[in-house]
Design a protein around this motif. Sequence first.
Motif, mmCIF file in Angstrom:
data_model
loop_
_atom_site.group_PDB
_atom_site.id
_atom_site.type_symbol
_atom_site.label_atom_id
_atom_site.label_comp_id
_atom_site.label_asym_id
_atom_site.label_seq_id
_atom_site.Cartn_x
_atom_site.Cartn_y
_atom_site.Cartn_z
ATOM 1 N N ILE A 44 2.084 16.893 10.159
ATOM 2 C CA ILE A 44 1.058 16.507 9.196
ATOM 3 C C ILE A 44 0.762 17.630 8.208
ATOM 4 C CG2 ILE A 44 -0.713 16.954 10.974
ATOM 5 C CD1 ILE A 44 -2.440 14.954 9.399
ATOM 6 N N GLU B 154 9.364 4.481 8.581
ATOM 7 C CA GLU B 154 8.101 3.899 8.134
ATOM 8 C C GLU B 154 8.172 2.379 7.985
ATOM 9 O OE1 GLU B 154 7.094 6.195 4.624
ATOM 10 O OE2 GLU B 154 7.461 8.018 5.777
ATOM 11 N N LYS C 9 1.871 15.122 -10.495
ATOM 12 C CA LYS C 9 1.805 13.725 -10.924
ATOM 13 C C LYS C 9 1.199 13.551 -12.325
ATOM 14 C CE LYS C 9 1.024 9.349 -8.609
ATOM 15 N NZ LYS C 9 0.072 8.563 -9.395
ATOM 16 N N TYR D 41 -8.270 13.827 3.960
ATOM 17 C CA TYR D 41 -6.928 13.649 3.386
ATOM 18 C C TYR D 41 -6.978 14.231 1.980
ATOM 19 C CZ TYR D 41 -2.683 11.412 1.606
ATOM 20 O OH TYR D 41 -1.462 11.173 1.045
ATOM 21 N N GLU D 42 -6.073 15.164 1.733
ATOM 22 C CA GLU D 42 -6.139 15.970 0.504
ATOM 23 C C GLU D 42 -6.167 15.120 -0.778
ATOM 24 O OE1 GLU D 42 -6.458 19.233 0.338
ATOM 25 O OE2 GLU D 42 -5.931 19.645 -1.741
ATOM 26 N N LEU D 43 -5.419 14.017 -0.809
ATOM 27 C CA LEU D 43 -5.306 13.249 -2.051
ATOM 28 C C LEU D 43 -6.377 12.164 -2.162
ATOM 29 C CD1 LEU D 43 -1.420 12.840 -2.394
ATOM 30 C CD2 LEU D 43 -2.879 14.721 -3.118
ATOM 31 N N ASP E 139 -0.577 1.771 -7.552
ATOM 32 C CA ASP E 139 0.498 2.397 -8.334
ATOM 33 C C ASP E 139 1.157 3.562 -7.586
ATOM 34 O OD1 ASP E 139 -0.194 0.638 -10.290
ATOM 35 O OD2 ASP E 139 -0.505 2.141 -11.868
ATOM 36 N N GLY E 140 0.359 4.328 -6.857
ATOM 37 C CA GLY E 140 0.890 5.547 -6.249
ATOM 38 C C GLY E 140 1.439 5.327 -4.855
ATOM 39 N N LEU E 141 0.739 4.497 -4.072
ATOM 40 C CA LEU E 141 1.121 4.335 -2.662
ATOM 41 C C LEU E 141 1.475 2.887 -2.319
ATOM 42 C CD1 LEU E 141 -1.567 6.680 -0.980
ATOM 43 C CD2 LEU E 141 0.629 7.293 -1.968
ATOM 44 N N PHE E 142 1.662 2.052 -3.330
ATOM 45 C CA PHE E 142 2.237 0.696 -3.168
ATOM 46 C C PHE E 142 1.372 -0.241 -2.336
ATOM 47 C CE2 PHE E 142 5.352 4.164 -2.981
ATOM 48 C CZ PHE E 142 5.747 4.116 -4.291
ATOM 49 N N TYR F 78 -1.250 8.884 4.594
ATOM 50 C CA TYR F 78 -0.006 8.357 4.044
ATOM 51 C C TYR F 78 1.086 9.396 4.227
ATOM 52 C CZ TYR F 78 3.287 6.306 0.766
ATOM 53 O OH TYR F 78 4.404 5.736 0.204
ATOM 54 N N PRO F 79 2.229 9.033 4.742
ATOM 55 C CA PRO F 79 2.645 7.684 5.130
ATOM 56 C C PRO F 79 2.272 7.304 6.567
ATOM 57 C CG PRO F 79 4.524 9.174 5.232
ATOM 58 C CD PRO F 79 3.352 9.996 4.791
ATOM 59 N N ALA G 169 -7.029 17.411 9.178
ATOM 60 C CA ALA G 169 -6.156 16.606 8.331
ATOM 61 C C ALA G 169 -5.772 15.310 9.030
ATOM 62 C CB ALA G 169 -4.916 17.407 7.963
ATOM 63 N N VAL G 170 -5.927 14.195 8.340
ATOM 64 C CA VAL G 170 -5.540 12.883 8.856
ATOM 65 C C VAL G 170 -4.362 12.394 8.014
ATOM 66 C CG1 VAL G 170 -6.315 10.506 9.226
ATOM 67 C CG2 VAL G 170 -7.910 12.408 9.578
ATOM 68 N N ASP G 171 -3.311 11.972 8.679
ATOM 69 C CA ASP G 171 -2.095 11.544 7.974
ATOM 70 C C ASP G 171 -2.304 10.122 7.437
ATOM 71 O OD1 ASP G 171 0.431 11.135 7.009
ATOM 72 O OD2 ASP G 171 1.451 11.297 8.936
ATOM 73 N N GLN H 41 2.642 17.118 -0.267
ATOM 74 C CA GLN H 41 1.887 16.087 -1.002
ATOM 75 C C GLN H 41 0.916 16.726 -1.986
ATOM 76 O OE1 GLN H 41 0.113 12.986 1.330
ATOM 77 N NE2 GLN H 41 1.980 12.554 2.463
ATOM 78 N N GLY I 181 4.605 6.575 -5.987
ATOM 79 C CA GLY I 181 4.872 5.928 -7.261
ATOM 80 C C GLY I 181 4.381 6.787 -8.416
ATOM 81 N N ASP J 162 -0.839 -3.475 -1.663
ATOM 82 C CA ASP J 162 -0.623 -4.828 -2.164
ATOM 83 C C ASP J 162 -1.928 -5.386 -2.754
ATOM 84 O OD1 ASP J 162 0.676 -7.152 -2.675
ATOM 85 O OD2 ASP J 162 0.716 -7.867 -0.600
ATOM 86 N N GLU K 205 -2.658 7.140 9.787
ATOM 87 C CA GLU K 205 -3.350 7.608 10.976
ATOM 88 C C GLU K 205 -4.800 7.123 11.017
ATOM 89 O OE1 GLU K 205 -3.346 11.760 13.571
ATOM 90 O OE2 GLU K 205 -3.137 11.860 11.407
#
Lengths: 301, 216
Positions: free
Chosen positions: A239, A23, A253, B7-9, B117-120, B35-36, B31-33, A246, A113, B122, B39
């Motif tokens: 995926i 990644e 979480k 995306y589930e989340l 916080d969760g996926l960093f 993260y990470p 489903a679309v990726d 996830q 995170g 910026d 997509e």
Amino acid sequence: MQNQNEKDPIIENLWHALGALKEIDAGQVNKTQLLGQPLCYGKDANDVAFVWPASERHKTHTPVNFEALNRCLPVQVRYGYVWTCLGTPSEEIFDIPEYVEPDRRNLNAASMGVHVSAPRAIENFLDMGHFPYVHTDILGVEPHTEVKDYDVTVSADACEILATRCLFYQPMASQASAGGADVEYVYRVPHPYCSILYKSSPLDAARQDVICIFIQPLDQEHIRAHMLLSVLDVDNPDISIRAFQQTIFGQDKPILENQFPKRLPLDPRVETPIRADKSAITYRRWLRQKGITYGVIPAAA
Amino acid sequence: MIKLYDYELSGNCFKLRLLMAILGVKYEPVAVDFYPGLEHKSPWFLQLNPLGQLPVIDDDGYILRDAQAILIYLASKYDPSAKWYPTGSPNLLGEVCQWMAFADAITSTASAARLHDGLFYDFDIEACRTGAHRLFRILDEHLWFGEDQGNDWLCSGSHPTVADLACFPYVVLSEEGGISRQDYPAIRRWTDRVKRIPGFRVMPGIFPAGPGPKTT
């Protein structure tokens, strides 16, 4: 720099995962933190990884010349992740023999995170009692709430905890499941902040899927959880294998973030365990005997 | 059948899953990726939505992006009672649009904090959190005065609207971005009411309502 009061020489001399190699965009700066210390990491065009102390000169996602870096930290690539050590590595990264089996699918489910200490995250990973309540209809369902008795041992060299014979009824144990089944779990804890879970494969009764959690302590109460999947699955695309894990982690979480106190209390009198918590009790005692102080509330001397 | 690029989340994807569950509309998730895999920034997805954002739906060849726009489309097409998107009342419709815009502001503050916080991502985390608290204070006061007038929902009227579903997810997921809702009691009561709407479903990070008040 790390606060002197927060120094934990044992943790400092261990390897910690920072991110999945795949990644990382080659030739660029990535920023993160380990044990309170800001770090940069990256890889070159040949997938050679570098980790170095963060400085003002290096901005996220800008190009970097790795040859010009004057001080780099020790680095290894294992299990698809970049690992580093802030001190002097005291031991090798633990072995996961299954990882190299040719028919396994190895992938990073996600790096996420979480506002929690590393030991709390590991303890939650070891716990089966929450499955029916938090992962309803996936890893558990009422009325199948009982955690049957299981075995927990610490290896003779005290390097590793092993929990075996963990049986739990799961409506949908993995993306490859066709329906509910009694699933057998084995847990290894070979590192204070890493755990490996083996669970019966829905495809091959003689083999197991492997799910690893490598916790990167950002500081004492914030982590990045890296989740490695090494599974037997010929049908599902990456995926959906990832999405399954996830979903599970997304359900954990809020539970993790609402733990109080955020650091794991090691004094046996602080929290009242039940029989199902056998692996958690062993884990806390093991951390105590190792003398871990980072991310925990040490027992009174 | 409707295809939902999902995306589930994602709270913005969840609000569409929620409305379709409530209305009993069948759909097929793609489903679309996010993260990470990122997509949603890939060439095939950018053809679908040049903004590179989820969600997108494809309803028999009709492609639509933007969570709030899709809520309006789905409610207009699949809710024959016209309660979820109340086109019959100018005042009510105006309020719905006002709170749909508010939902976008919640996305750019509370949701951004969660991504940081969760996926960093910026982002300027302090600005995100301050912005979210400012919105939550406004929302809490609005709901508190509404309750005083006998209103259970964001807009006047006795039935929830797409505006409630648009604002709900990133309010209820705010703690994942370090934004506590402890100081917003009217928001807490409202999120509980949303959770009790018949057909409500959860997503990771959102729990069902506890047992409700007993009706004997």
